[in-house]
Motif scaffolding. Structure first.
Motif, PDB file in Angstrom:
ATOM      1  N   ALA A 156       0.834  -1.204  -0.001  1.00 58.11           N
ATOM      2  CA  ALA A 156       0.085  -0.126  -0.045  1.00 58.11           C
ATOM      3  C   ALA A 156       0.733   1.268   0.142  1.00 58.11           C
ATOM      4  O   ALA A 156       0.483   2.112  -0.524  1.00 58.11           O
ATOM      5  CB  ALA A 156      -0.657   0.132   1.156  1.00 58.11           C
ATOM      6  N   MET A 157       1.977   1.239   0.670  1.00 58.86           N
ATOM      7  CA  MET A 157       2.959   2.394   0.759  1.00 58.86           C
ATOM      8  C   MET A 157       3.418   2.559  -0.541  1.00 58.86           C
ATOM      9  O   MET A 157       3.648   3.666  -1.036  1.00 58.86           O
ATOM     10  CB  MET A 157       3.987   2.153   1.909  1.00 58.86           C
ATOM     11  N   VAL A 158       3.922   1.496  -1.338  1.00 65.94           N
ATOM     12  CA  VAL A 158       4.515   1.646  -2.815  1.00 65.94           C
ATOM     13  C   VAL A 158       3.604   2.251  -3.584  1.00 65.94           C
ATOM     14  O   VAL A 158       3.669   3.008  -4.380  1.00 65.94           O
ATOM     15  CB  VAL A 158       4.998   0.477  -3.222  1.00 65.94           C
ATOM     16  N   LEU A 165      -1.436   8.779  -3.283  1.00 65.63           N
ATOM     17  CA  LEU A 165      -2.502   8.555  -2.693  1.00 65.63           C
ATOM     18  C   LEU A 165      -2.555   9.192  -1.209  1.00 65.63           C
ATOM     19  O   LEU A 165      -1.485   9.280  -0.656  1.00 65.63           O
ATOM     20  CB  LEU A 165      -2.737   7.103  -2.154  1.00 65.63           C
ATOM     21  N   SER A 166      -3.658   9.601  -0.797  1.00 67.53           N
ATOM     22  CA  SER A 166      -3.879  10.228   0.445  1.00 67.53           C
ATOM     23  C   SER A 166      -3.722   8.969   1.603  1.00 67.53           C
ATOM     24  O   SER A 166      -3.716   8.149   1.396  1.00 67.53           O
ATOM     25  CB  SER A 166      -5.144  11.058   0.721  1.00 67.53           C
ATOM     26  N   ILE A 167      -3.555   9.448   2.763  1.00 63.15           N
ATOM     27  CA  ILE A 167      -3.620   8.535   3.631  1.00 63.15           C
ATOM     28  C   ILE A 167      -4.902   7.692   3.915  1.00 63.15           C
ATOM     29  O   ILE A 167      -5.042   6.512   4.039  1.00 63.15           O
ATOM     30  CB  ILE A 167      -3.057   8.865   5.145  1.00 63.15           C
ATOM     31  N   GLU A 168      -6.110   8.327   3.588  1.00 65.26           N
ATOM     32  CA  GLU A 168      -7.322   7.845   3.728  1.00 65.26           C
ATOM     33  C   GLU A 168      -7.436   6.701   2.482  1.00 65.26           C
ATOM     34  O   GLU A 168      -7.908   5.447   2.506  1.00 65.26           O
ATOM     35  CB  GLU A 168      -8.402   8.573   3.573  1.00 65.26           C
ATOM     36  N   VAL A 173      -6.805   1.004   0.127  1.00 66.88           N
ATOM     37  CA  VAL A 173      -6.043   0.410  -0.948  1.00 66.88           C
ATOM     38  C   VAL A 173      -5.561  -0.814  -0.237  1.00 66.88           C
ATOM     39  O   VAL A 173      -5.593  -2.115  -0.598  1.00 66.88           O
ATOM     40  CB  VAL A 173      -4.854   1.175  -1.625  1.00 66.88           C
ATOM     41  N   LEU A 174      -5.275  -0.872   1.019  1.00 64.43           N
ATOM     42  CA  LEU A 174      -4.307  -1.761   1.804  1.00 64.43           C
ATOM     43  C   LEU A 174      -5.467  -2.943   2.282  1.00 64.43           C
ATOM     44  O   LEU A 174      -5.137  -3.973   1.966  1.00 64.43           O
ATOM     45  CB  LEU A 174      -3.875  -1.060   3.162  1.00 64.43           C
ATOM     46  N   LEU A 175      -6.669  -2.533   2.533  1.00 63.44           N
ATOM     47  CA  LEU A 175      -7.680  -3.411   3.169  1.00 63.44           C
ATOM     48  C   LEU A 175      -8.114  -4.564   2.393  1.00 63.44           C
ATOM     49  O   LEU A 175      -8.217  -5.708   2.827  1.00 63.44           O
ATOM     50  CB  LEU A 175      -8.938  -2.543   3.498  1.00 63.44           C
TER      51      LEU A 175
END
Length: 215
Positions: A156-158, A165-168, A173-175
């Motif tokens: 997700a960080m990549v 991407l914003s943090i939200e 994306v991570l989930l």
């Protein structure tokens, strides 16, 4: 032009309550890794370099896929989620998630608080972001194909770096990132570009639906 392939580890011990207990593949996680390795050998060419985070679940996934990493790189390790959960409860009175619906809201709140430095976790958010950027930058070379076995937060960080991407947005994306999923990027002098997100071609068959897991 280079290519970067990121693989999330197979299913880990999802019932765990500590980082140490979580950090091992389940029986299904081992099966997912074997299936992905078989698919890769049948559909992908060789890699110039194979990297792996230093966590047990990363190393077990690489072994199950049939790859011997050229380098174990701790910069590809996941955030310590349980430390962040504890900080959220202590500093903000927000209890650990009790359901998958709660988990989605909790992850967004947690990443927001971490980025805004109202919780610290095991490392600052800025350190997590910087170490991943450094690992990817060091791994990607013009004309080289690189495979990295890592975790969902790293992927997700990549994605955050590649897509701004914003943090939200990063949290969302991570989930949905599947266990043993494949994420492919094209590396060019002008930047990193997403080609494939959350691919699970090794689990596409209808009779493998029960092997598609997020946790």
């Amino acid at each position: 032009m280079g290519e970067l392939y990121l693989v999330r580890h197979g299913q880990a011990n999802s019932g765990a309550t500590t980082e140490e207990d979580y950090d091992r593949l389940s029986g299904l996680g081992h099966a997912q890794a074997r299936r992905l390795g078989d698919w890769m050998r049948n559909h992908e060419g060789p890699f110039d370099q194979v990297l792996c985070g230093s966590m047990r679940r990363h190393r077990e996934t690489a072994k199950g896929m049939g790859y011997a990493p050229d380098h174990i790189d701790a910069r590809l390790n996941e955030m310590e989620y349980f430390a962040l959960v504890r900080d959220m409860e202590v500093n903000h009175g927000i209890r650990p998630p009790a359901s998958s619906e709660d988990f989605a809201d909790h992850m967004t709140q947690t990443l927001n608080a971490w980025e805004q430095t109202t919780i610290a976790g095991a490392e600052p958010f800025s350190t997590f972001e910087t170490r991943i950027q450094a690992a990817v930058s060091g791994a990607t070379k013009p004309g080289k194909r690189v495979l990295c076995i890592t975790s969902a937060g790293v992927i997700a960080m990549v994605m955050r770096g590649a897509l701004g991407l914003s943090i939200e947005q990063m949290a969302h994306v991570l989930l949905p990132i599947y266990n043993s999923s494949l994420h492919r990027f094209r590396i060019r002098p002008e930047g990193t570009f997403l080609l494939t997100f959350n691919g699970i071609p090794h689990l596409d068959a209808p009779d493998l639906a029960d092997q598609r897991t997020h946790l």
